[in-house]
Design a protein around this motif. Structure first.
Motif, PDB file in Angstrom:
ATOM      1  N   SER A 141      -9.125   2.299   0.672  1.00  0.00           N
ATOM      2  CA  SER A 141      -8.240   2.610   1.805  1.00  0.00           C
ATOM      3  C   SER A 141      -8.442   4.030   2.328  1.00  0.00           C
ATOM      4  O   SER A 141      -8.030   4.345   3.442  1.00  0.00           O
ATOM      5  N   LEU A 180       0.218   3.037  -3.767  1.00  0.00           N
ATOM      6  CA  LEU A 180      -0.655   4.215  -3.755  1.00  0.00           C
ATOM      7  C   LEU A 180      -0.030   5.372  -4.539  1.00  0.00           C
ATOM      8  O   LEU A 180      -0.664   5.926  -5.448  1.00  0.00           O
ATOM      9  N   HIS A 238      -7.101   0.432  -3.448  1.00  0.00           N
ATOM     10  CA  HIS A 238      -6.568   1.794  -3.524  1.00  0.00           C
ATOM     11  C   HIS A 238      -7.622   2.796  -3.068  1.00  0.00           C
ATOM     12  O   HIS A 238      -7.386   3.598  -2.155  1.00  0.00           O
ATOM     13  N   SER A 249      -4.864   7.550   4.347  1.00  0.00           N
ATOM     14  CA  SER A 249      -5.238   6.206   3.941  1.00  0.00           C
ATOM     15  C   SER A 249      -4.923   5.251   5.077  1.00  0.00           C
ATOM     16  O   SER A 249      -4.015   5.503   5.883  1.00  0.00           O
ATOM     17  N   TYR A 304      -2.106  -7.729  -1.762  1.00  0.00           N
ATOM     18  CA  TYR A 304      -2.983  -6.830  -0.999  1.00  0.00           C
ATOM     19  C   TYR A 304      -3.569  -5.727  -1.890  1.00  0.00           C
ATOM     20  O   TYR A 304      -4.760  -5.500  -1.914  1.00  0.00           O
ATOM     21  N   TYR A 305      -2.695  -5.056  -2.628  1.00  0.00           N
ATOM     22  CA  TYR A 305      -3.122  -3.889  -3.415  1.00  0.00           C
ATOM     23  C   TYR A 305      -3.952  -4.309  -4.629  1.00  0.00           C
ATOM     24  O   TYR A 305      -3.683  -5.317  -5.281  1.00  0.00           O
ATOM     25  N   CYS A 343      -4.261   1.065   6.316  1.00  0.00           N
ATOM     26  CA  CYS A 343      -3.870  -0.283   5.929  1.00  0.00           C
ATOM     27  C   CYS A 343      -4.208  -1.230   7.082  1.00  0.00           C
ATOM     28  O   CYS A 343      -3.968  -0.895   8.247  1.00  0.00           O
ATOM     29  N   LEU A 360       0.817  -1.205   0.000  1.00  0.00           N
ATOM     30  CA  LEU A 360       0.000   0.000   0.000  1.00  0.00           C
ATOM     31  C   LEU A 360       0.857   1.264   0.000  1.00  0.00           C
ATOM     32  O   LEU A 360       0.580   2.197  -0.759  1.00  0.00           O
TER      33      LEU A 360
END
Length: 315
Positions: A302, A97, A299, A250, A293-294, A252, A93
């Motif tokens: 978050s 991002l 995006h 953001s 994860y991403y 996580c 992340l």
């Protein structure tokens, strides 16, 4: 500091090991993360299988242990930095991002990041020919050396040909550099010891000075999440907004960070850019091949906050 043979580290007996974060509970050894400054009144614990390494480096206390459920764990000054089980969430992340929000992120600077997880993620964009050069400035080379041994999946690209590794103080580097970067990622530890100055207005000004003024993006871990000291987090966002005109928060999700979350502050002076939506996108097939994860959906998601937190941080 003594010269240490990283490749031939002798085993450490738990019976005779002494550390303020390690204690014996019901015939088992546990690591407990405690901080009266960052998260008073609560703790995060992991059962220890084996102590792998411990040293007081020139800059900080470094502890590495094998846990029973989270794999190998890197701890700096008593605070968990990463575990093998869930490190990919944070690394992906904080890296993707800004990279996926920038139209052409050719030159990237990483401040900190001694475990080299961010480098691993950036190399994914070297392969798709968007990132051309990576400069990483880490103050404590002992963290890098130990990560290559005990966290090899994170540190596997520490010597990649596109990576310029500089052992120096990140604050000092930013004061002295004349280079301009498209993306700057601050992957520091919590604001204690050598990382404390990374959470001040002057640091945001130094980031801006080293950034491509028109399209550049910075991101940093914010130390806090909405369930801990949200007043501190709000103050940190205020500091960022005195320097940058477009600032977003953001979050996580990671079980190994206290309260299960970690915050990220992403900022730019490009007021037309919507940081909550990726400017560049990959196909679903490519996302699955690159990330754990991403994704383009993660995006945007978050940045979504509960009403009470959004009112405090963004209104």
């Amino acid at each position: 500091m003594p010269n240490i043979d990283i490749e031939n580290i002798p085993p450490i007996s738990l019976e005779g090991f002494s550390h303020k974060s390690v204690s014996k509970q019901c015939d088992k050894y546990w690591f407990f993360e405690k901080s009266q400054e960052s998260f008073p009144g609560q703790s995060f614990g992991l059962e220890i299988d084996q102590i792998l390494f411990h040293i007081e480096s020139q800059y900080q206390d470094i502890l590495i242990f094998k846990s029973t459920n989270f794999g190998n764990v890197l701890v700096l000054n008593g605070i968990v930095q990463c575990t093998e089980k869930d490190e990919f969430a944070y690394q992906e992340l904080i890296t993707h991002l800004p990279i996926m929000s920038h139209p052409s992120p050719k030159k990237v600077l990483v401040i900190g990041g001694g475990d080299c997880g961010v480098i691993r993620e950036l190399v994914k964009h070297v392969k798709d020919e968007s990132v051309e050069s990576i400069t990483m400035v880490e103050i404590d080379d002992m963290v890098i050396k130990l990560s290559t041994k005990f966290l090899p999946e994170m540190a596997k690209y520490h010597n990649h040909p596109k990576v310029n590794l500089i052992i120096d103080d990140g604050f000092k580097f930013l004061k002295e550099t004349t280079e301009k970067f498209d993306v700057i990622i601050t992957d520091s530890s919590d604001p204690e010891g050598p990382a404390e100055e990374f959470f001040q207005v002057n640091y945001f000004k130094l980031l801006l000075n080293a950034l491509d003024a028109e399209k550049g993006i910075v991101i940093m871990q914010s130390s806090e999440n909405i369930w801990l000291n949200i007043e501190y987090l709000r103050d940190l966002l205020v500091k960022a907004r005195t320097v940058f005109t477009n600032v977003k928060y953001s979050q996580c999700y990671m079980p190994s960070y206290t309260s299960g979350q970690l915050g990220l502050i992403i900022a730019t002076n490009d007021t037309e850019k919507d940081l909550t939506k990726p400017l560049r996108q990959f196909s679903v097939e490519k996302e699955v091949s690159l990330f754990k994860y991403y994704s383009k959906e993660v995006h945007s998601a978050s940045f979504v906050l509960p009403i009470w937190a959004n009112q405090l941080l963004n209104k």
